[in-house]
Scaffold this motif. Structure first.
Motif, PDB file in Angstrom:
ATOM      1  N   VAL A  82      -0.793  -0.247 -10.083  1.00 47.63           N
ATOM      2  CA  VAL A  82       1.026  -0.083 -10.145  1.00 47.63           C
ATOM      3  C   VAL A  82       1.199  -0.850  -8.459  1.00 47.63           C
ATOM      4  CG1 VAL A  82       3.133   1.389  -9.193  1.00 47.63           C
ATOM      5  CG2 VAL A  82       1.361   1.664 -10.680  1.00 47.63           C
ATOM      6  N   SER A  84       4.017  -2.178  -5.581  1.00 44.92           N
ATOM      7  CA  SER A  84       4.970  -2.622  -4.903  1.00 44.92           C
ATOM      8  C   SER A  84       5.466  -3.942  -4.082  1.00 44.92           C
ATOM      9  CB  SER A  84       5.855  -1.179  -4.353  1.00 44.92           C
ATOM     10  OG  SER A  84       6.111  -0.740  -5.334  1.00 44.92           O
ATOM     11  N   GLY A  86       3.127  -5.408  -2.479  1.00 50.30           N
ATOM     12  CA  GLY A  86       1.333  -6.065  -2.350  1.00 50.30           C
ATOM     13  C   GLY A  86       0.208  -5.925  -1.341  1.00 50.30           C
ATOM     14  N   SER A  93      -3.920  -3.004  -5.997  1.00 57.59           N
ATOM     15  CA  SER A  93      -2.598  -2.689  -6.622  1.00 57.59           C
ATOM     16  C   SER A  93      -2.556  -4.144  -7.909  1.00 57.59           C
ATOM     17  CB  SER A  93      -1.040  -3.377  -5.745  1.00 57.59           C
ATOM     18  OG  SER A  93      -1.364  -4.091  -5.177  1.00 57.59           O
ATOM     19  N   ILE A 151       6.105  -1.820  10.947  1.00 61.35           N
ATOM     20  CA  ILE A 151       6.161  -3.091  11.418  1.00 61.35           C
ATOM     21  C   ILE A 151       6.200  -4.169  10.829  1.00 61.35           C
ATOM     22  CG2 ILE A 151       5.023  -4.949  13.764  1.00 61.35           C
ATOM     23  CD1 ILE A 151       4.590  -2.667  15.123  1.00 61.35           C
ATOM     24  N   GLY A 156       6.111  -3.448   0.957  1.00 62.60           N
ATOM     25  CA  GLY A 156       6.513  -2.804   0.057  1.00 62.60           C
ATOM     26  C   GLY A 156       6.887  -1.208   0.770  1.00 62.60           C
ATOM     27  N   HIS A 160       3.472   2.192   1.029  1.00 66.82           N
ATOM     28  CA  HIS A 160       3.628   2.245   2.812  1.00 66.82           C
ATOM     29  C   HIS A 160       4.210   4.078   2.359  1.00 66.82           C
ATOM     30  CE1 HIS A 160       4.353   0.979   6.971  1.00 66.82           C
ATOM     31  NE2 HIS A 160       5.432   2.125   6.902  1.00 66.82           N
ATOM     32  N   PHE A 166       3.525   4.473   9.665  1.00 70.94           N
ATOM     33  CA  PHE A 166       4.315   4.610  10.852  1.00 70.94           C
ATOM     34  C   PHE A 166       4.110   3.161  11.816  1.00 70.94           C
ATOM     35  CE2 PHE A 166      -0.805   4.424  11.288  1.00 70.94           C
ATOM     36  CZ  PHE A 166      -1.332   3.826  12.139  1.00 70.94           C
ATOM     37  N   GLU A 212      -0.997   5.591  -6.033  1.00 75.07           N
ATOM     38  CA  GLU A 212      -1.902   5.101  -7.328  1.00 75.07           C
ATOM     39  C   GLU A 212      -1.999   7.056  -7.878  1.00 75.07           C
ATOM     40  OE1 GLU A 212      -2.650   2.122  -9.736  1.00 75.07           O
ATOM     41  OE2 GLU A 212      -3.078   3.157 -10.679  1.00 75.07           O
ATOM     42  N   VAL A 217       6.498   5.796  -8.091  1.00 78.00           N
ATOM     43  CA  VAL A 217       7.244   6.380  -7.545  1.00 78.00           C
ATOM     44  C   VAL A 217       8.655   5.536  -8.272  1.00 78.00           C
ATOM     45  CG1 VAL A 217       8.451   7.047  -5.732  1.00 78.00           C
ATOM     46  CG2 VAL A 217       5.985   8.084  -6.533  1.00 78.00           C
ATOM     47  N   TYR A 439      -7.213   6.065   8.259  1.00 81.49           N
ATOM     48  CA  TYR A 439      -5.611   6.204   8.074  1.00 81.49           C
ATOM     49  C   TYR A 439      -6.042   5.482   6.454  1.00 81.49           C
ATOM     50  CZ  TYR A 439      -0.271   4.351   7.673  1.00 81.49           C
ATOM     51  OH  TYR A 439       0.247   4.283   6.857  1.00 81.49           O
TER      52      TYR A 439
HETATM   53  P1  FDA Z   1       0.566  -2.167  -2.749  1.00 83.83           P
HETATM   54  O1  FDA Z   1       1.720  -2.632  -3.885  1.00 83.83           O
HETATM   55  O2  FDA Z   1      -0.236  -3.508  -2.540  1.00 83.83           O
HETATM   56  O3  FDA Z   1       0.085  -1.203  -3.372  1.00 83.83           O
HETATM   57  C1  FDA Z   1      -0.641  -0.368  -2.719  1.00 83.83           C
HETATM   58  C2  FDA Z   1      -1.131   1.080  -2.712  1.00 83.83           C
HETATM   59  O4  FDA Z   1      -0.225   1.787  -3.640  1.00 83.83           O
HETATM   60  C3  FDA Z   1      -2.188   0.290  -4.375  1.00 83.83           C
HETATM   61  O5  FDA Z   1      -2.721   1.591  -4.570  1.00 83.83           O
HETATM   62  C4  FDA Z   1      -1.254   1.165  -5.432  1.00 83.83           C
HETATM   63  O6  FDA Z   1      -1.129   0.749  -6.808  1.00 83.83           O
HETATM   64  C5  FDA Z   1      -0.360   1.784  -4.645  1.00 83.83           C
HETATM   65  N1  FDA Z   1       1.280   2.228  -5.351  1.00 83.83           N
HETATM   66  C6  FDA Z   1       2.159   0.369  -5.064  1.00 83.83           C
HETATM   67  N2  FDA Z   1       3.316   1.534  -5.054  1.00 83.83           N
HETATM   68  C7  FDA Z   1       3.240   2.365  -6.057  1.00 83.83           C
HETATM   69  C8  FDA Z   1       4.550   3.129  -6.299  1.00 83.83           C
HETATM   70  N3  FDA Z   1       5.537   2.884  -6.182  1.00 83.83           N
HETATM   71  N4  FDA Z   1       4.078   4.032  -6.221  1.00 83.83           N
HETATM   72  C9  FDA Z   1       2.974   4.844  -6.585  1.00 83.83           C
HETATM   73  N5  FDA Z   1       1.656   4.132  -6.446  1.00 83.83           N
HETATM   74  C10 FDA Z   1       2.266   2.846  -5.795  1.00 83.83           C
HETATM   75  N6  FDA Z   1       1.233   0.336   7.351  1.00 83.83           N
HETATM   76  C11 FDA Z   1       1.672   0.934   9.017  1.00 83.83           C
HETATM   77  O7  FDA Z   1       1.684   2.038   8.145  1.00 83.83           O
HETATM   78  N7  FDA Z   1       2.785   0.383   9.969  1.00 83.83           N
HETATM   79  C12 FDA Z   1       2.554  -0.685   9.836  1.00 83.83           C
HETATM   80  O8  FDA Z   1       2.958  -1.073  10.369  1.00 83.83           O
HETATM   81  C13 FDA Z   1       1.767  -1.691   8.645  1.00 83.83           C
HETATM   82  N8  FDA Z   1       1.375  -3.162   8.658  1.00 83.83           N
HETATM   83  C14 FDA Z   1       1.117  -4.106   8.078  1.00 83.83           C
HETATM   84  C15 FDA Z   1       0.995  -5.099   8.381  1.00 83.83           C
HETATM   85  C16 FDA Z   1       0.062  -5.706   6.986  1.00 83.83           C
HETATM   86  C17 FDA Z   1       0.686  -7.485   7.145  1.00 83.83           C
HETATM   87  C18 FDA Z   1       0.019  -5.704   6.105  1.00 83.83           C
HETATM   88  C19 FDA Z   1      -0.524  -6.553   4.834  1.00 83.83           C
HETATM   89  C20 FDA Z   1      -0.620  -3.793   6.024  1.00 83.83           C
HETATM   90  C21 FDA Z   1       0.557  -3.551   7.235  1.00 83.83           C
HETATM   91  N9  FDA Z   1       0.759  -1.745   6.926  1.00 83.83           N
HETATM   92  C22 FDA Z   1       1.297  -1.275   7.312  1.00 83.83           C
HETATM   93  C23 FDA Z   1      -0.222  -1.234   6.065  1.00 83.83           C
HETATM   94  C24 FDA Z   1       0.601  -0.799   4.600  1.00 83.83           C
HETATM   95  O9  FDA Z   1       1.582  -0.116   5.457  1.00 83.83           O
HETATM   96  C25 FDA Z   1      -0.362  -0.092   3.317  1.00 83.83           C
HETATM   97  O10 FDA Z   1      -0.682  -1.571   3.456  1.00 83.83           O
HETATM   98  C26 FDA Z   1       0.722  -0.020   2.345  1.00 83.83           C
HETATM   99  O11 FDA Z   1       0.595   0.764   1.594  1.00 83.83           O
HETATM  100  C27 FDA Z   1       1.908  -1.229   1.732  1.00 83.83           C
HETATM  101  O12 FDA Z   1       2.562  -1.110   0.458  1.00 83.83           O
HETATM  102  P2  FDA Z   1       2.571  -2.217  -0.571  1.00 83.83           P
HETATM  103  O13 FDA Z   1       4.101  -1.440  -1.378  1.00 83.83           O
HETATM  104  O14 FDA Z   1       3.291  -3.604  -0.187  1.00 83.83           O
HETATM  105  O15 FDA Z   1       1.329  -2.262  -1.379  1.00 83.83           O
END
Ligand code: FDA
Length: 503
Positions: A82, A84, A86, A93, A151, A156, A160, A166, A212, A217, A439
């Protein structure tokens, strides 16, 4: 068993029969497959040639499409990753490290609506919305409301909130996941559930138990939090020759004990420590706090900027408050990078001499950076079992080791990765122990990966990494998993395994 291509064809046929329009399903033969796969990718390490790729990308546009992806995937042996936003640090993901796994990406980018009800102080946000889109919508609805989350604006909502989340409001209001009121989820049977129909155990698990594992969600109901119409931010930089080691050493005890309306984080890079603050109030009052608690930092009125909360999100993302707010809506962000990160929790101040010796690491040509996010305040008053995220009272700060690079090739990668791993190893005596915690949203596969036991991932093996992320909550997460997805359909390298029934 069906052949690989037979199973994929059956999966695609099943999607079509369930009414998913073919234009929403891209296979490697489709001209837009690469663009769709790669556009949100934030870590090129997992799209290098040779990395197993999905048999299809299902760009769901409505809940029924996501339900069909789950049902058809289960029926025809195609797992789902899944996605969101990336931003997963280990690419989970969109990539699978197990070359034998047949998987499709369920892309939720179209689920990006954010509906704010300012009068009730609530909002619904789709998983595919970015944090920037949430902040923009909340700021447009009211100058006196905010949402406490991370931040980087291109992160996504889905991933997150699944792992905690946080940012600058955590000392006042806790994690993003602490402020979720309801959610809509597709479970392993393809049913669409909300908080009432999923029950409190599953609702507990999805607010911090990592993405995941428990279902997909689709959207989240958020509690918005009150903020003053004017907040104050500052960034001051102190170099090694301006006593940065002394300041960081003192910061470790001061920052987690500051009033909860004030966050003072530090980014340490090269030979500088950059102190970044946000205060829920005016500059005069902020300066009173700084004089009372941390006079050595020498913050003055000239360092302060008084702005709205939504503008502060632009300030922290782009180090300038004058950039247009619309930048929050730009989903492209920083691409083209290779990334490796690790994290620790610090519970006792790290001695001065250790910080002093850390400069030799930070001044190396292949060095990355350190990000120190102070806890305390509200974070310390939420019970460690309230959500799966256990790092509450007793943690001074989260320490992130972060490296990114642009050069292709294994030599560059090995150099950067060894820097991150080397410094992490060096810090072992000074950070949390038994277990050494981290974390989950700073995903780190070095901590361990799932192994199969029969047809499901092994709980005993997963404890090694699972207790590092979740401590005593890991067993309850595994029990919820056994209840809602006993066949372990939703799985990846670090998904929660089902608790064996004998336990
Ligand atoms: P992505 O889509 O890659 O998903 C992450 C994981 O969750 C994967 O295993 C995916 O399969 C699963 N998933 C995604 N969507 C789902 C859904 N709808 N239902 C169930 N599972 C799902 N963190 C923080 O706390 N504070 C911060 O300030 C930051 N800053 C930050 C900056 C940068 C540049 C990066 C790359 C990362 C952060 N992060 C962060 C970390 C961030 O919170 C973490 O990488 C999140 O999982 C990203 O969510 P995405 O939806 O973008 O990821």
């Amino acid at each position: 068993f069906a052949s690989a291509s037979g199973a994929t064809d059956a999966f695609l046929g099943c999607l079509a029969a369930a009414g998913v329009p073919p234009r929403l399903v891209q296979t490697p033969a489709s001209p837009s497959y690469d663009a769709l796969l790669l556009s949100p990718v934030r870590n090129l390490r997992y799209v290098a040639p040779g990395t197993p790729r999905p048999v299809a990308i299902v760009a769901a546009a409505e809940p029924a499409h996501a339900q069909a992806a789950v049902r058809c995937g289960r029926r025809h042996g195609v797992r789902l990753r899944v996605r969101s936003g990336g931003h997963d640090y280990e690419g989970l993901s969109y990539a699978s490290l197990d070359g034998r796994e047949r998987f499709a990406v369920l892309d939720l980018a179209a689920f990006r609506e954010v509906r704010v009800d300012a009068a009730r102080g609530e909002a619904w946000a789709g998983s595919g919305a970015t944090l920037g889109e949430v902040y923009y919508a909340v700021g447009a609805a009211s100058r006196a409301l905010a949402f406490p989350a991370g931040i980087c604006p291109t992160v996504g909502v889905g991933g997150h909130l699944s792992g905690g989340g946080f940012g600058t409001l955590m000392r006042r209001y806790g994690l993003a996941a602490d402020n979720v009121l309801d959610a809509v989820l597709v479970d392993a049977d393809g049913r669409l559930l909300n908080r009432t129909t999923m029950g409190e155990d599953l609702f507990w698990a999805i607010r911090g138990g990592g993405g995941e594992s428990f279902g997909t969600v689709l959207s989240w109901k958020l509690r918005l939090v009150p903020v003053p119409e004017t907040v104050t931010v500052f960034t001051v930089r102190r170099s090694r020759s301006q006593s940065a080691s002394d300041l960081i050493t003192k910061w470790q005890e001061i920052a987690p004990a500051l009033p909860r309306d004030l966050i003072l984080r530090v980014v340490v890079q090269s030979n500088d420590a950059q102190f970044e603050a946000m205060f829920l109030g005016r500059c005069t009052r902020l300066l009173d706090h700084m004089r009372a608690h941390f006079p050595d930092l020498g913050v003055t009125q000239a360092d302060c900027e008084e702005i709205s909360w939504v503008r502060s999100t632009v300030y922290f993302a782009f180090y300038s408050s004058s950039k247009p707010l619309e930048l929050l809506l730009d989903r492209t962000g920083e691409t083209g990078r290779y990334v490796k990160a690790k994290s620790d929790y610090v519970q006792e101040p790290i001695p001065w001499h250790v910080w002093e010796s850390t400069w030799s690491w930070l001044e190396k040509p292949e060095a990355g950076l350190l990000i120190l996010d102070p806890y305390g305040g509200r974070m310390g008053s939420i019970s460690p079992s309230e959500t799966p995220f256990p790092h509450r009272k007793g943690n001074l700060y989260n320490l992130q080791y972060y490296s990114y690079w642009f050069e292709n090739g294994t030599a560059a990668m090995e150099k950067r990765m060894s820097w991150v791993r080397g410094l992490y190893n060096e810090m072992e005596p000074y950070v949390s122990k038994n277990p050494r915690t981290g974390y989950v949203n700073y995903r780190d596969l070095d901590l361990g990966t799932n192994e199969l036991e029969g047809n499901v991932t092994s709980y005993a093996k997963a404890k090694v990494w699972g207790e590092k992320y979740f401590k005593g909550n890991f067993e309850r997460l595994a029990a919820v998993k056994a209840m809602v997805d006993p066949d372990d359909f939703f799985r990846n390298e670090q998904s929660i395994p089902p608790l064996p029934s004998a336990k």
